[in-house]
Design an enzyme around this catalytic site. Structure first.
Site, PDB file in Angstrom:
ATOM      1  N   ARG A 169       0.833  -1.206   0.000  1.00 53.13           N
ATOM      2  CA  ARG A 169       0.000   0.000   0.000  1.00 53.13           C
ATOM      3  C   ARG A 169       0.874   1.265   0.000  1.00 53.13           C
ATOM      4  NH1 ARG A 169      -4.845   0.241   4.408  1.00 53.13           N
ATOM      5  NH2 ARG A 169      -3.406   1.485   5.632  1.00 53.13           N
ATOM      6  N   LYS A 184      10.939   0.088   6.280  1.00 52.92           N
ATOM      7  CA  LYS A 184      11.317  -0.522   7.554  1.00 52.92           C
ATOM      8  C   LYS A 184      10.105  -1.293   8.080  1.00 52.92           C
ATOM      9  CE  LYS A 184      10.836   0.370  11.696  1.00 52.92           C
ATOM     10  NZ  LYS A 184      10.587  -1.048  12.059  1.00 52.92           N
ATOM     11  N   GLY A 238       0.968   2.721  11.953  1.00 53.44           N
ATOM     12  CA  GLY A 238       1.225   2.149  13.271  1.00 53.44           C
ATOM     13  C   GLY A 238       0.400   2.871  14.312  1.00 53.44           C
ATOM     14  N   GLU A 260      -0.998   6.757   8.955  1.00 58.59           N
ATOM     15  CA  GLU A 260      -2.150   5.855   9.129  1.00 58.59           C
ATOM     16  C   GLU A 260      -2.044   5.317  10.544  1.00 58.59           C
ATOM     17  OE1 GLU A 260      -4.502   5.444   6.987  1.00 58.59           O
ATOM     18  OE2 GLU A 260      -3.664   6.136   5.092  1.00 58.59           O
ATOM     19  N   LEU A 261      -2.864   5.842  11.441  1.00 60.55           N
ATOM     20  CA  LEU A 261      -2.656   5.572  12.864  1.00 60.55           C
ATOM     21  C   LEU A 261      -3.764   4.701  13.457  1.00 60.55           C
ATOM     22  CD1 LEU A 261      -1.404   9.182  13.713  1.00 60.55           C
ATOM     23  CD2 LEU A 261      -0.086   7.214  12.928  1.00 60.55           C
ATOM     24  N   ARG A 288     -11.848 -10.682  11.911  1.00 61.76           N
ATOM     25  CA  ARG A 288     -10.850 -10.763  10.850  1.00 61.76           C
ATOM     26  C   ARG A 288      -9.491 -10.417  11.462  1.00 61.76           C
ATOM     27  NH1 ARG A 288      -9.202  -7.388   6.262  1.00 61.76           N
ATOM     28  NH2 ARG A 288      -9.827  -5.646   7.553  1.00 61.76           N
ATOM     29  N   CYS A 294      -6.532  -2.180  12.438  1.00 61.16           N
ATOM     30  CA  CYS A 294      -6.882  -0.800  12.809  1.00 61.16           C
ATOM     31  C   CYS A 294      -8.347  -0.545  12.501  1.00 61.16           C
ATOM     32  CB  CYS A 294      -6.008   0.179  12.042  1.00 61.16           C
ATOM     33  SG  CYS A 294      -6.065  -0.095  10.276  1.00 61.16           S
ATOM     34  N   GLU A 391      -7.739   0.714  21.748  1.00 61.14           N
ATOM     35  CA  GLU A 391      -7.852  -0.353  20.758  1.00 61.14           C
ATOM     36  C   GLU A 391      -7.686  -1.689  21.469  1.00 61.14           C
ATOM     37  OE1 GLU A 391      -4.682   0.926  17.983  1.00 61.14           O
ATOM     38  OE2 GLU A 391      -6.122   0.369  16.446  1.00 61.14           O
ATOM     39  N   SER A 451     -12.044  -2.042   3.148  1.00 62.80           N
ATOM     40  CA  SER A 451     -10.757  -1.883   2.459  1.00 62.80           C
ATOM     41  C   SER A 451     -10.830  -2.292   0.993  1.00 62.80           C
ATOM     42  CB  SER A 451      -9.692  -2.737   3.155  1.00 62.80           C
ATOM     43  OG  SER A 451      -9.625  -2.388   4.516  1.00 62.80           O
TER      44      SER A 451
HETATM   45  P1  NAP Z   1       3.744   0.564  16.455  1.00 59.02           P
HETATM   46  O1  NAP Z   1       4.290   0.031  17.704  1.00 59.02           O
HETATM   47  O2  NAP Z   1       3.446   2.012  16.376  1.00 59.02           O
HETATM   48  O3  NAP Z   1       4.781   0.151  15.311  1.00 59.02           O
HETATM   49  C1  NAP Z   1       4.573   0.450  13.967  1.00 59.02           C
HETATM   50  C2  NAP Z   1       5.907   0.558  13.263  1.00 59.02           C
HETATM   51  O4  NAP Z   1       6.618   1.665  13.827  1.00 59.02           O
HETATM   52  C3  NAP Z   1       6.794  -0.664  13.441  1.00 59.02           C
HETATM   53  O5  NAP Z   1       7.545  -0.849  12.261  1.00 59.02           O
HETATM   54  C4  NAP Z   1       7.704  -0.226  14.573  1.00 59.02           C
HETATM   55  O6  NAP Z   1       8.943  -0.881  14.584  1.00 59.02           O
HETATM   56  C5  NAP Z   1       7.895   1.222  14.245  1.00 59.02           C
HETATM   57  N1  NAP Z   1       8.360   2.036  15.356  1.00 59.02           N
HETATM   58  C6  NAP Z   1       8.096   1.918  16.674  1.00 59.02           C
HETATM   59  N2  NAP Z   1       8.725   2.888  17.361  1.00 59.02           N
HETATM   60  C7  NAP Z   1       9.397   3.640  16.452  1.00 59.02           C
HETATM   61  C8  NAP Z   1      10.235   4.783  16.523  1.00 59.02           C
HETATM   62  N3  NAP Z   1      10.519   5.388  17.678  1.00 59.02           N
HETATM   63  N4  NAP Z   1      10.753   5.274  15.379  1.00 59.02           N
HETATM   64  C9  NAP Z   1      10.480   4.694  14.203  1.00 59.02           C
HETATM   65  N5  NAP Z   1       9.698   3.620  14.065  1.00 59.02           N
HETATM   66  C10 NAP Z   1       9.155   3.102  15.178  1.00 59.02           C
HETATM   67  O7  NAP Z   1       2.405  -0.166  16.029  1.00 59.02           O
HETATM   68  P2  NAP Z   1       2.166  -1.741  15.898  1.00 59.02           P
HETATM   69  O8  NAP Z   1       1.909  -2.272  17.238  1.00 59.02           O
HETATM   70  O9  NAP Z   1       3.218  -2.364  15.065  1.00 59.02           O
HETATM   71  O10 NAP Z   1       0.847  -1.764  15.016  1.00 59.02           O
HETATM   72  C11 NAP Z   1      -0.416  -1.654  15.556  1.00 59.02           C
HETATM   73  C12 NAP Z   1      -0.930  -0.236  15.414  1.00 59.02           C
HETATM   74  O11 NAP Z   1      -0.951   0.126  14.024  1.00 59.02           O
HETATM   75  C13 NAP Z   1      -2.355  -0.102  15.878  1.00 59.02           C
HETATM   76  O12 NAP Z   1      -2.502   1.096  16.582  1.00 59.02           O
HETATM   77  C14 NAP Z   1      -3.144  -0.057  14.577  1.00 59.02           C
HETATM   78  O13 NAP Z   1      -4.373   0.595  14.683  1.00 59.02           O
HETATM   79  C15 NAP Z   1      -2.205   0.671  13.689  1.00 59.02           C
HETATM   80  N6  NAP Z   1      -2.521   0.420  12.288  1.00 59.02           N
HETATM   81  C16 NAP Z   1      -3.080   1.425  11.571  1.00 59.02           C
HETATM   82  C17 NAP Z   1      -3.428   1.195  10.251  1.00 59.02           C
HETATM   83  C18 NAP Z   1      -4.047   2.293   9.443  1.00 59.02           C
HETATM   84  O14 NAP Z   1      -4.062   2.165   8.232  1.00 59.02           O
HETATM   85  N7  NAP Z   1      -4.565   3.349  10.053  1.00 59.02           N
HETATM   86  C19 NAP Z   1      -3.196  -0.045   9.668  1.00 59.02           C
HETATM   87  C20 NAP Z   1      -2.631  -1.059  10.433  1.00 59.02           C
HETATM   88  C21 NAP Z   1      -2.285  -0.815  11.759  1.00 59.02           C
HETATM   89  P3  NAP Z   1       9.225  -2.099  15.605  1.00 59.02           P
HETATM   90  O15 NAP Z   1       8.297  -3.158  15.249  1.00 59.02           O
HETATM   91  O16 NAP Z   1      10.619  -2.475  15.343  1.00 59.02           O
HETATM   92  O17 NAP Z   1       8.982  -1.529  16.975  1.00 59.02           O
END
Ligand code: NAP
Length: 490
Positions: A169, A184, A238, A260-261, A288, A294, A391, A451
């Protein structure tokens, strides 16, 4: 699925960093163990990028930028189209790989291959439709040209929950627009991105156009990349907490950002809803990806007159779900991603129950190997419960009753998030009103999944900035340039 075929696939996945068209060892010599959440076992060990590796990737993306921007849009599109075709050929491999590193059931992983692949096909078509305009200024003294140029080297950060689709995406529109990129992936699920980089190599992508950094030091390697004046764009998917931190860093370099949070999706069932559709939609919107999306419905806001019927019908469906390793036939609910996710689901259910909610089925972790949580339904959730504000990211369906439309909308909007909402009603005028009153970037009207690669995906409020997919998606990677020339007849 035999363990021999799993081992054969894992052996094919690169275990190094992809920088400047080369597969490189980490300069620090450090490694990351990738774990199957269904077993807790290490499935592969890969390179752990350092700050020095990040600098190499930045150099490679910057060096390849001009050549890629000048590559004909048709050529860029054809590379993406070849990648789409190769993904169809390797669909079973990508599906299995995602199941192994992330845990989702194989059938859902195949669905993600389809969804993720559509971004390649869609943006292979969009690459040749980057247009501009030409016309007179209102005064008639000059001619105005508006054109769209690639933003430049882009840094793409993806989460663990959709390892392929979150990558395609971002990667597909960036490459279609003529931007080079560093991607990354999440530390927990890096293998799919590495295997996808190999696929892009096979599709003929020139060296340096896409670079992959797998790392256990996300913050450490990201800070210098975001501060590098050659970088022009950050696209992040994330959590809101990390997104806010990155936005602050991006501000210092005045980067274009797409964020995209997190979400906290309301799922509203009105008294006039078709209950069959609502229950089917609820199962999709909630379960799902094991509830780890998210877009997952987080709060089921159900009219008080149908709340008991809705609760009874979803509970019956939830009891029929089958929990297990995603590679096993018939499994519909895999493990949660890790212990932290289990703890969070458990804490949220306990808090809701302490505040008066009733557990109709499930409610806790499943002891033994892997990180499994029981598919759960809780009803009568009361205001102030943490589950309404955070969440859940797990297979927990929580129901709160409402009295009338104003009450439903007020409850739905009572959150800092605004990604998606689901509305079930047979009253079209009411549905139309909700389109305007629900504070979300997307809405499902009598459907439980929204989606689509052809649609603009994204949120409002603290769910993000920008849109991915659709006609909008490529513009996130394009800069608008305006040119004025004199009236040629003057
Ligand atoms: P996350 O902890 O925020 O991590 C997302 C990405 O950011 C990972 O690659 C992570 O790397 C990286 N990251 C973490 N700390 C960082 C920093 N200080 N600097 C740079 N990169 C950093 O989120 P997650 O737990 O992986 O994913 C779940 C979240 O994503 C949920 O809140 C969900 O709603 C959201 N999400 C949103 C969408 C959307 O389209 N809105 C889609 C999918 C998921 P590491 O893994 O190495 O820590």
């Amino acid at each position: 699925m035999s363990s021999a075929s799993e081992a054969a696939l894992l052996a094919k996945v690169p275990d190094r960093l992809f920088i400047g068209g080369q597969w490189l060892e980490s300069s620090s010599g450090k490694a990351i163990d990738v774990i199957d959440p269904a077993t807790g076992l290490v499935i592969k060990t890969i390179a752990d990028a350092s700050v020095a590796d990040a600098a190499l990737a930045m150099d490679a993306a910057a060096a390849a930028q001009d050549g890629w921007a000048r590559t004909a849009p048709r050529v860029r599109g054809e590379i993406l189209r070849r990648a789409f075709d190769l993904l169809q050929e390797r669909a079973d491999e990508f599906a299995l790989l995602m199941t192994l590193e992330m845990g989702k059931p194989l059938a859902e992983a195949r669905g993600e291959v389809t969804y993720g692949g559509e971004f390649l096909r869609w943006f292979s078509e969009e690459a040749v439709r980057i247009s501009g305009r030409y016309g007179s200024n209102p005064e008639g003294t000059g001619r105005m040209i508006v054109t769209h140029l690639p933003v430049g080297p882009s840094y793409l950060i993806t989460p663990w929950n959709f390892p392929l689709a979150m990558a395609t995406r971002k990667i597909a529109p960036a490459l279609a627009a003529g931007c080079t990129a560093i991607v990354k992936p999440a530390e927990l699920t890096p293998l799919t991105t590495l295997y996808f980089a190999r696929l892009l190599e096979d599709a003929g992508l020139p060296a340096g156009v896409l670079n992959v950094l797998t790392t256990s030091a996300a913050g450490e390697i990201t800070t210098p990349i975001l501060a590098d004046s050659r970088l022009r764009k950050l696209s992040f998917t994330g959590s809101t907490a990390v997104g806010v931190r990155l936005l602050k860093q991006a501000a210092d370099n005045v980067l274009r950002t797409s964020m995209e949070l997190g979400g906290n999706a309301p799922f509203i069932v009105f008294e006039d809803a078709n209950m069959d559709k609502a229950v089917d939609g609820a199962m999709l919107a909630k379960f799902r990806n094991i509830g780890q999306a998210c877009t997952a419905a987080n709060r089921f806001i159900v009219h008080e007159s149908v709340a008991d019927e809705f609760a009874a019908r979803v509970t019956e469906r939830v009891r029929a779900l089958s929990v297990g390793r995603g590679t096993e036939d018939g499994v519909t609910i895999g493990p949660l991603i890790n212990e932290g996710a289990l703890d969070k689901a458990e804490r949220l259910v306990r808090d809701a129950v302490d505040r008066g909610a009733t557990v109709l089925t499930g409610g806790g972790r499943i002891e033994g190997a892997g990180t499994f949580f029981e598919p759960t339904v809780i009803s009568g959730v009361t205001p102030g419960s943490a589950i309404l504000n955070q969440e859940i990211f797990g297979p927990v369906l929580s129901i709160i009753p409402f009295t009338d439309e104003d009450d439903a909308v007020a409850k739905a909007n009572d959150t800092e998030f605004g990604l998606v909402g689901y509305v079930f009603t047979e009253d079209f005028a009411r549905g139309q009103r909700l389109i305007e009153t629900l504070q979300t970037g997307m809405m499902g009207l009598n459907v439980g999944v929204v989606s689509n690669a052809a649609a603009p995906f994204g949120g409002v409020k603290q769910s993000g900035i920008g849109r991915e997919g659709g006609a909008e998606g490529i513009h996130e990677y394009l800069e608008t340039k305006y040119v004025l020339t004199p009236n040629p007849f003057a």
